[in-house]
Design an enzyme around this catalytic site. Sequence first.
Site, PDB file in Angstrom:
ATOM      1  N   HIS A 294       0.827  -1.212   0.000  1.00 17.76           N
ATOM      2  CA  HIS A 294       0.000   0.000   0.000  1.00 17.76           C
ATOM      3  C   HIS A 294       0.861   1.263   0.000  1.00 17.76           C
ATOM      4  O   HIS A 294       0.375   2.351   0.316  1.00 17.76           O
ATOM      5  CB  HIS A 294      -0.910   0.028   1.227  1.00 17.76           C
ATOM      6  CG  HIS A 294      -1.834  -1.135   1.322  1.00 17.76           C
ATOM      7  ND1 HIS A 294      -2.821  -1.356   0.398  1.00 17.76           N
ATOM      8  CD2 HIS A 294      -1.917  -2.149   2.223  1.00 17.76           C
ATOM      9  CE1 HIS A 294      -3.498  -2.458   0.742  1.00 17.76           C
ATOM     10  NE2 HIS A 294      -2.962  -2.963   1.830  1.00 17.76           N
TER      11      HIS A 294
ATOM     12  N   HIS B 161      -7.876  -4.389  -0.853  1.00 19.18           N
ATOM     13  CA  HIS B 161      -7.279  -5.657  -1.264  1.00 19.18           C
ATOM     14  C   HIS B 161      -8.156  -6.322  -2.305  1.00 19.18           C
ATOM     15  O   HIS B 161      -8.088  -7.527  -2.509  1.00 19.18           O
ATOM     16  CB  HIS B 161      -7.101  -6.586  -0.058  1.00 19.18           C
ATOM     17  CG  HIS B 161      -6.500  -5.893   1.113  1.00 19.18           C
ATOM     18  ND1 HIS B 161      -7.257  -5.340   2.112  1.00 19.18           N
ATOM     19  CD2 HIS B 161      -5.206  -5.619   1.407  1.00 19.18           C
ATOM     20  CE1 HIS B 161      -6.444  -4.764   3.000  1.00 19.18           C
ATOM     21  NE2 HIS B 161      -5.201  -4.915   2.582  1.00 19.18           N
TER      22      HIS B 161
END
Lengths: 332, 332
Positions: free
Chosen positions: A58, A220
């Site tokens: 991320h 995700h």
Amino acid sequence: MQRFLNNPDDIVDETVAGFVRAHRDLVRLSPDNARVVVSQSAPQQGRVGIVTGGGSGHEPAFIGYTGRNLVDAVAVGELFSSPTAKSFHDAICAVDGGAGVAVLYGNYAGDNMNVKMARKMAKKDGIDVDTVVANDDVCSAPLAEREKRRGVAGEIFMWKIGGAKAASGASLPEVIGAAQKAIDNCRSIGVGLGPCTLPQVGHPNFEIEPGKMELGIGHHGEPGMRVEDLRTANEVADEMVKIVLDDHDLPDGTEVAVLVSGLGATPVNELYVLYDRIEQQIEARGLKVYRPFVGNYFTSLEMVGATLTVMALDDELKALLDHDAASPGLTT
Amino acid sequence: MQRFLNNPDDIVDETVAGFVRAHRDLVRLSPDNARVVVSQSAPQQGRVGIVTGGGSGHEPAFIGYTGRNLVDAVAVGELFSSPTAKSFHDAICAVDGGAGVAVLYGNYAGDNMNVKMARKMAKKDGIDVDTVVANDDVCSAPLAEREKRRGVAGEIFMWKIGGAKAASGASLPEVIGAAQKAIDNCRSIGVGLGPCTLPQVGHPNFEIEPGKMELGIGHHGEPGMRVEDLRTANEVADEMVKIVLDDHDLPDGTEVAVLVSGLGATPVNELYVLYDRIEQQIEARGLKVYRPFVGNYFTSLEMVGATLTVMALDDELKALLDHDAASPGLTT
């Protein structure tokens, strides 16, 4: 899979190593744990420490928000996986300055479990730990069950506010209170236009067909609220603002901070195209944009898409948002 | 084509509009020309103005380097196309503070032509203009014909150094001298793993097959020095360093600034994987990394790949590199 990759098993260690090399003015690696990144300015005696952690992939989140008056230490997990309880615990110990530690993290099962264990371990060490669990993703559960919502890019505001409050010399309950207020005041939504691939898997673990978009997608690839035909940028921006602000019932004239983040592979110019419309739509609903943030702040590998986060502000949050801070991902 | 897009003809105007909204603390739109972005701190009487310009689609370049003690105004072109002579001229006029204007831009045919015309127009206005043409891309021509090389991410260092020199109160020849030294001391290389698509075209204007990489690719997909099998991240990093430093014959112990930029769709973590190896290789060649920069500094829409820029430093360049500056793309 067109990527810069050595052994997929080494990707997180190599990412962290490169990150610490690149930002050595602000961060260092814990000497005790190669999965803990620590601010060069932590610990500070008498100041509350700020810890977060989460899965890798991320970037700049989570490690990129380590720095001065922001996050003091980050526990680093595998790609899209929680850090271990040991890493959270080591992060807590690394920033303990005797005034307690605030762990400000996102609402995911693994993180919840491991932070809980780390907190117990820290208690045995005599370190006072309290937590705030981010849950700003409006599409992951109904408002009535907000405690089930996932944490997404609103975490950046939570860290900024918590870090600034700690820097002001506040007590642990005061830091927790400010960070909790920040995330309570945040709502986020993601829109996915294309999937991402975990290098160890080698193919996307979800699909978005050409010509489609997934409204409300998670960081995700968690399923969103609906898949529909991809519309124009303005129509997508309108829908994002509508979903966020319908959930976030704010009085007329409220000042807000707005964060538009790319998910990894969306060109930066498209984020500005979205933002241009988003600000107009937010102001058309009677709100005032106090401070915008546009860029790749919280990504998901090479996912194509963007997220919108809106945080309602009061005088305290405005001052904390503007408080001096420096990190690779965010500087004020 | 999975992107946030309205009418493709409007993408640049919408990008600029969103950019100016998002960064209004630092930049504004010229009241006379919607394709000229001006620093909030320009013009300043008695200070040399810094102008650049280039095609859109490279965000944060070029507009993102407008700010305090950096670039004062940017002429904005269509996607991957030069700004007009009028826009360069308007940018020059917008930042003229009576001490002359330095136009620091990249070596592309359209930019060369339009800057030349703009300079003539400014001369008629009585504005003293001088230029530096960036040519840091080692794979675009042999060293013996450096004047034929294209300008790529080394431009960021050229702007930083030129902006800092101007901020120090230097004269136009001094600013030009410092910016010229910066780019003379820069070498860059790009590696492409995947192409990008101009929205108005709708399909990539070049191809990179799966499993292949293009070493030395340009910022618009210009052919590189060779296409070969995609190797590991470490092998690619080694090759990038070798090509750049073989071209850039530096004395042992030279301090360098290093910039690794993603080209748009490469996940941020992979840039750190590359950087980890790049720094080790640079230091193995007897050089010392004084300051690293890793991130999406100069992109090409959603091209997959990365660039490496190495700038050799002396005491003057180090001081100018570290001089206070603030822009959306770079802050010191």
